[in-house]
Design a protein around this motif. Structure first.
Motif, PDB file in Angstrom:
ATOM      1  N   LEU A  76       0.978  -1.338   0.159  1.00 35.61           N
ATOM      2  CA  LEU A  76       0.273   0.084  -0.146  1.00 35.61           C
ATOM      3  C   LEU A  76       0.933   1.083   0.576  1.00 35.61           C
ATOM      4  CD1 LEU A  76      -2.560  -1.140   2.598  1.00 35.61           C
ATOM      5  CD2 LEU A  76      -3.155  -0.784   0.353  1.00 35.61           C
ATOM      6  N   VAL A  77       1.906   1.166   0.353  1.00 40.96           N
ATOM      7  CA  VAL A  77       2.860   2.286   0.714  1.00 40.96           C
ATOM      8  C   VAL A  77       3.405   2.061  -0.518  1.00 40.96           C
ATOM      9  CG1 VAL A  77       4.985   3.159   1.922  1.00 40.96           C
ATOM     10  CG2 VAL A  77       2.736   2.534   3.295  1.00 40.96           C
ATOM     11  N   GLN A  78       4.802   1.108  -1.495  1.00 45.97           N
ATOM     12  CA  GLN A  78       5.447   1.685  -2.896  1.00 45.97           C
ATOM     13  C   GLN A  78       4.078   0.410  -3.787  1.00 45.97           C
ATOM     14  OE1 GLN A  78       9.600  -0.187  -1.495  1.00 45.97           O
ATOM     15  NE2 GLN A  78       9.664   1.270   0.445  1.00 45.97           N
ATOM     16  N   GLY A  79       3.412   1.230  -4.515  1.00 51.65           N
ATOM     17  CA  GLY A  79       3.043   0.924  -4.910  1.00 51.65           C
ATOM     18  C   GLY A  79       4.114   0.162  -6.507  1.00 51.65           C
ATOM     19  N   ASN A  80       5.244   1.428  -6.585  1.00 52.26           N
ATOM     20  CA  ASN A  80       5.824   0.814  -7.939  1.00 52.26           C
ATOM     21  C   ASN A  80       6.919  -0.435  -7.889  1.00 52.26           C
ATOM     22  OD1 ASN A  80       7.531   1.470  -5.379  1.00 52.26           O
ATOM     23  ND2 ASN A  80       8.862   2.557  -6.727  1.00 52.26           N
ATOM     24  N   ARG A  81       6.477  -1.250  -6.653  1.00 46.62           N
ATOM     25  CA  ARG A  81       6.869  -2.418  -6.606  1.00 46.62           C
ATOM     26  C   ARG A  81       6.043  -3.203  -7.218  1.00 46.62           C
ATOM     27  NH1 ARG A  81       9.234  -4.246  -0.493  1.00 46.62           N
ATOM     28  NH2 ARG A  81      10.229  -6.080  -2.502  1.00 46.62           N
ATOM     29  N   GLY A  82       5.576  -3.037  -7.823  1.00 42.11           N
ATOM     30  CA  GLY A  82       4.203  -3.849  -8.287  1.00 42.11           C
ATOM     31  C   GLY A  82       3.507  -5.063  -7.785  1.00 42.11           C
ATOM     32  N   LEU A  83       3.978  -5.673  -8.203  1.00 48.01           N
ATOM     33  CA  LEU A  83       3.134  -7.583  -7.144  1.00 48.01           C
ATOM     34  C   LEU A  83       4.717  -8.162  -6.947  1.00 48.01           C
ATOM     35  CD1 LEU A  83       0.213  -8.774  -9.414  1.00 48.01           C
ATOM     36  CD2 LEU A  83      -0.114  -8.059  -6.791  1.00 48.01           C
ATOM     37  N   PHE A  84       4.671  -9.001  -6.156  1.00 56.31           N
ATOM     38  CA  PHE A  84       5.801  -9.587  -5.339  1.00 56.31           C
ATOM     39  C   PHE A  84       5.105 -10.766  -4.166  1.00 56.31           C
ATOM     40  CE2 PHE A  84       5.321  -5.552  -3.123  1.00 56.31           C
ATOM     41  CZ  PHE A  84       6.350  -5.911  -2.556  1.00 56.31           C
ATOM     42  N   VAL A  85       6.192 -11.666  -3.768  1.00 51.52           N
ATOM     43  CA  VAL A  85       6.459 -12.440  -3.546  1.00 51.52           C
ATOM     44  C   VAL A  85       5.961 -12.257  -1.803  1.00 51.52           C
ATOM     45  CG1 VAL A  85       7.173 -14.227  -4.710  1.00 51.52           C
ATOM     46  CG2 VAL A  85       8.510 -13.274  -2.838  1.00 51.52           C
ATOM     47  N   PRO A  86       5.329 -12.423  -0.915  1.00 48.39           N
ATOM     48  CA  PRO A  86       5.617 -12.100   0.796  1.00 48.39           C
ATOM     49  C   PRO A  86       6.522 -12.576   1.028  1.00 48.39           C
ATOM     50  CG  PRO A  86       3.788 -14.427   0.330  1.00 48.39           C
ATOM     51  CD  PRO A  86       4.458 -13.453  -0.777  1.00 48.39           C
ATOM     52  N   SER A  87       7.612 -13.293   0.711  1.00 44.77           N
ATOM     53  CA  SER A  87       8.763 -13.366   1.484  1.00 44.77           C
ATOM     54  C   SER A  87      10.105 -12.357   1.092  1.00 44.77           C
ATOM     55  CB  SER A  87       9.567 -14.983   1.187  1.00 44.77           C
ATOM     56  OG  SER A  87       9.406 -15.259  -0.256  1.00 44.77           O
ATOM     57  N   ALA A  88       9.482 -11.742   1.094  1.00 44.42           N
ATOM     58  CA  ALA A  88      10.123 -10.180   0.426  1.00 44.42           C
ATOM     59  C   ALA A  88      10.714  -9.808   1.105  1.00 44.42           C
ATOM     60  CB  ALA A  88       9.871  -8.968  -0.735  1.00 44.42           C
ATOM     61  N   PRO A  89      12.400  -9.453   1.529  1.00 44.83           N
ATOM     62  CA  PRO A  89      12.531  -8.294   2.801  1.00 44.83           C
ATOM     63  C   PRO A  89      11.799  -6.724   2.867  1.00 44.83           C
ATOM     64  CG  PRO A  89      14.908  -8.989   1.141  1.00 44.83           C
ATOM     65  CD  PRO A  89      13.398  -8.959   0.709  1.00 44.83           C
ATOM     66  N   LEU A  90      11.490  -7.155   3.906  1.00 46.54           N
ATOM     67  CA  LEU A  90      10.688  -5.471   4.623  1.00 46.54           C
ATOM     68  C   LEU A  90      11.577  -4.172   4.135  1.00 46.54           C
ATOM     69  CD1 LEU A  90      11.767  -3.981   7.166  1.00 46.54           C
ATOM     70  CD2 LEU A  90      11.106  -6.361   8.082  1.00 46.54           C
ATOM     71  N   CYS A  91      10.667  -2.773   4.132  1.00 47.71           N
ATOM     72  CA  CYS A  91      10.882  -2.257   3.619  1.00 47.71           C
ATOM     73  C   CYS A  91      11.072  -0.783   5.113  1.00 47.71           C
ATOM     74  CB  CYS A  91      10.711  -1.131   2.631  1.00 47.71           C
ATOM     75  SG  CYS A  91       8.945  -0.523   3.147  1.00 47.71           S
ATOM     76  N   ASN A  92      11.233   0.388   5.058  1.00 51.75           N
ATOM     77  CA  ASN A  92      11.469   1.376   6.414  1.00 51.75           C
ATOM     78  C   ASN A  92      10.202   1.795   7.094  1.00 51.75           C
ATOM     79  OD1 ASN A  92      11.117   2.961   4.059  1.00 51.75           O
ATOM     80  ND2 ASN A  92      12.610   4.068   4.927  1.00 51.75           N
ATOM     81  N   ALA A  93       9.200   1.033   5.313  1.00 44.21           N
ATOM     82  CA  ALA A  93       7.677   1.554   6.603  1.00 44.21           C
ATOM     83  C   ALA A  93       6.918   0.051   7.057  1.00 44.21           C
ATOM     84  CB  ALA A  93       6.851   2.107   5.397  1.00 44.21           C
ATOM     85  N   PHE A  94       7.620  -0.649   7.291  1.00 42.48           N
ATOM     86  CA  PHE A  94       7.293  -1.970   8.088  1.00 42.48           C
ATOM     87  C   PHE A  94       6.887  -1.997   9.359  1.00 42.48           C
ATOM     88  CE2 PHE A  94       7.723  -6.021  10.707  1.00 42.48           C
ATOM     89  CZ  PHE A  94       7.415  -6.999   9.630  1.00 42.48           C
ATOM     90  N   ALA A  95       4.981  -2.595   9.497  1.00 40.50           N
ATOM     91  CA  ALA A  95       4.112  -2.284  10.133  1.00 40.50           C
ATOM     92  C   ALA A  95       3.730  -4.057  10.385  1.00 40.50           C
ATOM     93  CB  ALA A  95       2.881  -1.422   9.193  1.00 40.50           C
ATOM     94  N   PRO A  96       4.297  -4.023  11.862  1.00 39.23           N
ATOM     95  CA  PRO A  96       3.942  -5.515  12.607  1.00 39.23           C
ATOM     96  C   PRO A  96       2.305  -5.939  12.553  1.00 39.23           C
ATOM     97  CG  PRO A  96       5.466  -5.195  13.823  1.00 39.23           C
ATOM     98  CD  PRO A  96       5.108  -3.679  12.684  1.00 39.23           C
ATOM     99  N   ARG A  97       1.999  -6.768  11.293  1.00 47.07           N
ATOM    100  CA  ARG A  97       0.358  -6.832  11.460  1.00 47.07           C
ATOM    101  C   ARG A  97      -0.243  -6.888  12.931  1.00 47.07           C
ATOM    102  NH1 ARG A  97      -1.970  -8.530   7.032  1.00 47.07           N
ATOM    103  NH2 ARG A  97      -0.417  -8.503   4.948  1.00 47.07           N
ATOM    104  N   GLY A  98      -0.956  -6.999  13.657  1.00 50.25           N
ATOM    105  CA  GLY A  98      -1.327  -7.223  14.443  1.00 50.25           C
ATOM    106  C   GLY A  98      -1.075  -6.220  15.633  1.00 50.25           C
ATOM    107  N   GLU A  99      -0.385  -5.697  15.398  1.00 54.30           N
ATOM    108  CA  GLU A  99       0.044  -4.011  16.531  1.00 54.30           C
ATOM    109  C   GLU A  99      -0.960  -3.164  15.551  1.00 54.30           C
ATOM    110  OE1 GLU A  99       3.754  -3.614  16.671  1.00 54.30           O
ATOM    111  OE2 GLU A  99       4.288  -5.784  17.407  1.00 54.30           O
ATOM    112  N   VAL A 100      -0.772  -1.765  15.923  1.00 48.17           N
ATOM    113  CA  VAL A 100      -1.423  -0.319  16.191  1.00 48.17           C
ATOM    114  C   VAL A 100      -0.558   0.042  15.569  1.00 48.17           C
ATOM    115  CG1 VAL A 100      -2.940   1.272  17.382  1.00 48.17           C
ATOM    116  CG2 VAL A 100      -3.067  -1.169  18.276  1.00 48.17           C
TER     117      VAL A 100
END
Length: 64
Positions: free
Chosen positions: A40-64
């Motif tokens: 949702l933040v880096q739409g320019n990446r297109g479609l990629f696998v869920p195992s991709a390394p995270l970026c500096n906008a990482f927001a863990p699921r389950g946290e506010v």
């Protein structure tokens, strides 16, 4: 391959991959890559696998 035939991958809660980020959304199953999705933040990446390394906008699921 269809979504019904390939289960969505799961990762350890502490795994720092896009699949554990609430900004990454699964989209479809690619014949070669398996599940792919978009960010949702880096739409320019297109479609990629869920195992991709995270970026500096990482927001863990389950946290506010």
């Amino acid at each position: 391959m269809s979504e019904e035939a390939l289960p969505f991958p799961t990762f350890a809660a502490d795994a720092r991959v896009c699949g554990n980020c609430k900004l990454w959304r699964p989209h479809s199953v690619d014949a070669v890559k398996g599940w792919v999705g978009n960010c949702l933040v880096q739409g320019n990446r297109g479609l990629f696998v869920p195992s991709a390394p995270l970026c500096n906008a990482f927001a863990p699921r389950g946290e506010v």
